[in-house]
Design an enzyme around this catalytic site. Structure first.
Site, PDB file in Angstrom:
ATOM      1  N   HIS A  83     102.222 110.780  20.067  1.00 52.32           N
ATOM      2  CA  HIS A  83     102.565 111.401  19.691  1.00 52.32           C
ATOM      3  C   HIS A  83     102.036 113.205  19.034  1.00 52.32           C
ATOM      4  O   HIS A  83     103.065 113.673  19.029  1.00 52.32           O
ATOM      5  CB  HIS A  83     102.146 110.646  18.422  1.00 52.32           C
ATOM      6  CG  HIS A  83     103.285 111.677  17.124  1.00 52.32           C
ATOM      7  ND1 HIS A  83     104.248 111.391  16.845  1.00 52.32           N
ATOM      8  CD2 HIS A  83     102.111 111.917  16.152  1.00 52.32           C
ATOM      9  CE1 HIS A  83     104.576 111.830  15.922  1.00 52.32           C
ATOM     10  NE2 HIS A  83     103.060 112.263  15.302  1.00 52.32           N
ATOM     11  N   SER A 108     108.646 111.804  19.661  1.00 56.63           N
ATOM     12  CA  SER A 108     107.410 111.142  20.583  1.00 56.63           C
ATOM     13  C   SER A 108     108.384 109.676  19.913  1.00 56.63           C
ATOM     14  O   SER A 108     106.840 108.765  20.568  1.00 56.63           O
ATOM     15  CB  SER A 108     106.269 111.451  20.085  1.00 56.63           C
ATOM     16  OG  SER A 108     106.111 110.594  18.546  1.00 56.63           O
ATOM     17  N   HIS A 162     103.914 117.070  18.932  1.00 55.52           N
ATOM     18  CA  HIS A 162     103.546 117.757  18.624  1.00 55.52           C
ATOM     19  C   HIS A 162     103.658 119.737  19.113  1.00 55.52           C
ATOM     20  O   HIS A 162     103.179 120.592  18.392  1.00 55.52           O
ATOM     21  CB  HIS A 162     102.669 117.606  17.545  1.00 55.52           C
ATOM     22  CG  HIS A 162     103.048 117.123  16.235  1.00 55.52           C
ATOM     23  ND1 HIS A 162     103.789 117.440  14.928  1.00 55.52           N
ATOM     24  CD2 HIS A 162     102.418 115.370  15.938  1.00 55.52           C
ATOM     25  CE1 HIS A 162     104.182 116.678  14.031  1.00 55.52           C
ATOM     26  NE2 HIS A 162     103.833 115.599  14.972  1.00 55.52           N
ATOM     27  N   GLU A 174     108.925 115.892  10.954  1.00 51.22           N
ATOM     28  CA  GLU A 174     108.274 115.002  11.767  1.00 51.22           C
ATOM     29  C   GLU A 174     109.966 114.228  12.232  1.00 51.22           C
ATOM     30  O   GLU A 174     109.797 113.732  13.819  1.00 51.22           O
ATOM     31  CB  GLU A 174     107.738 113.765  10.898  1.00 51.22           C
ATOM     32  CG  GLU A 174     105.874 114.009  10.440  1.00 51.22           C
ATOM     33  CD  GLU A 174     105.456 114.084  12.163  1.00 51.22           C
ATOM     34  OE1 GLU A 174     105.917 113.515  13.481  1.00 51.22           O
ATOM     35  OE2 GLU A 174     103.788 114.298  11.227  1.00 51.22           O
TER      36      GLU A 174
END
Ligand SMILES: [Fe+2]
Length: 278
Positions: A154, A220, A159, A201
């Site tokens: 993730h 992700s 990110h 997100e």
């Protein structure tokens, strides 16, 4: 990664009862050893490498190959460009040291290790200093396409690839600065964190008439990236994003779509930049 701190017991980590690795003592011990690297790290130090096992590298290989294929269909252009510039390894878990070096060279953002979940303001506050706090452990090998908690997949695939884009790196920083201004106001911090959730997100945007993902949570998630277009897609509305409740344990039933990448960057930058000022 944000949340409450994972307790480390001896050299093994306590996991919730429904975690895929809860009854695997080797995995929990391994998590404890990796957490120690993050615990001993101090901001600005050289980042020590973790010696990943063949099994961990294999999990990374499987997940990054499958997600990479899905990104071609579902990720926004800025993400694909960021990932192409960053060129992370797909055959093994990247070291945070090398991810940090590459991201920093591209956008001036730093990636720094933490042992596990960190308190909300520690995570957001670091963004204000252009530092992204990242875990280093990887999900349990029995279910490579699922994790109940953010892991290195993730953090890096979701990110770090975004932080390789200069506009998005600036956006993360301005968001971090907003959080610092409202750190002592629970209601404002909640509003801020919801906007962050529904944008950085789980945000989506329109590109040539198609919905694409720019949120790290979607990018992700092996399962959710396939189905996010079936969610209720609401028009771009920051006020509504800041007040809507969400459940982190389920696929998001509601997403907010920006009409373009430029509009998303412009509006979020303006919002974060003004948030919490007198
Ligand atoms: Fe995240």
């Amino acid at each position: 990664m944000i949340g409450s701190t994972s307790p480390v017991v001896g050299r093994s980590v306590e996991l919730p009862a429904d975690h895929p690795g809860v009854s695997d003592l080797d995995y929990r011990t391994r998590r404890g050893a990796i957490a120690e690297v993050g615990e001993q790290y101090r901001s600005g130090d050289p980042i020590p490498d973790v010696e990943y096992t063949a099994e961990e590298d294999q999990v990374w290989r499987i997940v990054s190959r499958e997600l990479g294929a899905k990104h071609q269909r579902y990720a926004c252009r800025a993400y694909l460009d960021g990932a192409a510039a960053l060129t992370l390894p797909t055959e093994r878990v990247p070291q945070l040291r090398e991810v940090d070096e590459r991201v920093h060279a591209l956008t001036g953002f730093h990636i720094e290790p933490v042992p596990g979940l960190v308190p909300t303001m520690v995570f957001y506050g670091a963004l204000a200093r252009r530092r992204f706090l990242s875990t280093q452990y990887i999900r349990h090998h029995s279910v490579p396409f699922y994790t109940p908690e953010p892991d290195v997949v993730h953090e890096i695939i979701g990110h770090a690839n975004m932080l390789a884009n200069p506009l998005l790196a600036d956006l993360y920083e301005v968001a971090g600065r907003a959080s610092v201004r409202v750190a002592d106001h629970d209601d404002k911090l909640l509003f801020f964190s919801k906007v962050f959730w529904f944008s950085l997100e789980f945000g989506v945007l329109l590109e040539e008439g198609e919905l694409k993902a720019y949120g790290a949570g979607l990018l992700s998630s092996f399962g959710e990236i396939d189905v996010f277009r079936a969610a209720e897609i609401r028009p771009w509305d920051i006020e509504q994003m800041g007040t809507l409740d969400y459940d982190i344990t389920k696929y998001q039933p509601v997403l907010f779509a920006a009409e373009s990448f430029d509009r998303m960057v412009h509006d979020l930058t303006a919002f974060f930049d003004g948030f919490g000022r007198p």
